[in-house]
Design an enzyme around this catalytic site. Sequence first.
Site, mmCIF file in Angstrom:
data_model
loop_
_atom_site.group_PDB
_atom_site.id
_atom_site.type_symbol
_atom_site.label_atom_id
_atom_site.label_comp_id
_atom_site.label_asym_id
_atom_site.label_seq_id
_atom_site.Cartn_x
_atom_site.Cartn_y
_atom_site.Cartn_z
ATOM 1 N N SER A 143 0.851 -1.186 0.000
ATOM 2 C CA SER A 143 0.000 0.000 0.000
ATOM 3 C C SER A 143 0.888 1.237 0.000
ATOM 4 C CB SER A 143 -0.949 -0.043 1.213
ATOM 5 O OG SER A 143 -1.833 1.049 1.182
ATOM 6 N N HIS B 102 -2.872 -1.161 -3.284
ATOM 7 C CA HIS B 102 -4.040 -0.302 -3.083
ATOM 8 C C HIS B 102 -3.938 0.905 -4.014
ATOM 9 C CE1 HIS B 102 -4.403 -1.895 1.336
ATOM 10 N NE2 HIS B 102 -4.761 -2.793 0.429
ATOM 11 N N ASP C 203 -4.395 -4.726 6.257
ATOM 12 C CA ASP C 203 -4.663 -5.628 5.147
ATOM 13 C C ASP C 203 -3.473 -6.538 4.901
ATOM 14 O OD1 ASP C 203 -6.002 -6.762 3.006
ATOM 15 O OD2 ASP C 203 -5.359 -5.219 1.583
#
Length: 400
Positions: free
Chosen positions: A216, A244, A340
Amino acid sequence: MVVDDSAVIRGLTSRWLGDEAGVGIVAVHANGRKAVDDVAVSKPDVVILDIEMPEMDGLTALPLLLERRPGLVVIVSSTLSRRGAEISLRALALGAAECLAKPDGSGRIAGAADYRRTLIDLVKQLGARARLRRSRESGPAPVASREHAATRETPSADARARLPGQREVATPGAGGLAARGHALPVQTARRPGTEGAKALRSYSSVPPRVLALGSSTGGPQALVEVLSSSKDVLARVPVIVVQHMPPTFTALLAEQLGRAAGVPSAEAKEGEVLVPGRIYVAPGGRHLLVGRADDAVVAHLSDAPPEHFCRPAVDPMFRSVAQVYGAATLGVVLTGMGGDGGAGALAIADSGGSVVIQDEESSVVWGMPGAVAAAGACAGIFPLTQIGGKLRELLRGSGR
């Protein structure tokens, strides 16, 4: 410091951030030249930088800002267009910590609210980390005086924030270069061997048949580093990537990763067969899963609800990969905010596979890798520059 040629955006951004406890607006500028001239005096921890501005644009200003204020965190604000995405990826290569996709201008209230939430989360978490690093190196970061601030463009009264005093604990952050912002849980786990972390797992004794990576905030450049430094073994397995990012950005990321790794790379397509020596990137706005079809493994794109407020998310990809490949799975979790990847990495480890994570020191944010460590799912923790070498060993069968 807020740098944008739009007076409306400057005012909104200053008000949003100024209303947050622990965040102070030390400068507001209408172009990159003024920001560069002032950054060494106002000494911000974070700069919100627009790209297209008169006199000096954001891309020109970015390296100069970083040169004059070492350790500065720059968050670039761009658009969802292909040009905006291309510029954002260039900004990341030049040293920006993160790029945010601005609302699309359609007037959607939700889009603006999500952008605001993402921006605030990034500023708080990345800013706190920058202040901590700076305090370790040279003591507490100084704050520009109110007298100096008065010589520059001054935020309106309701936008003027309290100047930072004690360092705030980072608040939940939204990971990744995203069109939407969402609060994610902050992970406080440290690497194994310190309080709150779990012991390392053993590496799988089964040769990997897939390489699955998740990242991310700070991820695009980390992915380039890892894949370029392990390019000589990527022909052995299919490579699956979840970063992401919103649509448009992921297509360009796939192109960038392909150039860095020297193998074909593109956004994954529904039903395509996964083959070794190819990179499959989750398209923005959709989860990427894998499944079996006859004797082949194929990609599936899902519109299931976001996980950890993200779509694509790493967890569903990891779970599906663990189910299909089991102990032959090699997972990697790189820098990123939020949690995540933690649960999905545990699924890989419990199926007998191996998970490697980036260490805290080399991560822009250690949220996602920290979540894996806290779950007790990782077999190894390495600086970013050493992960490629470890992957080469594992994919050759010599690194267990």
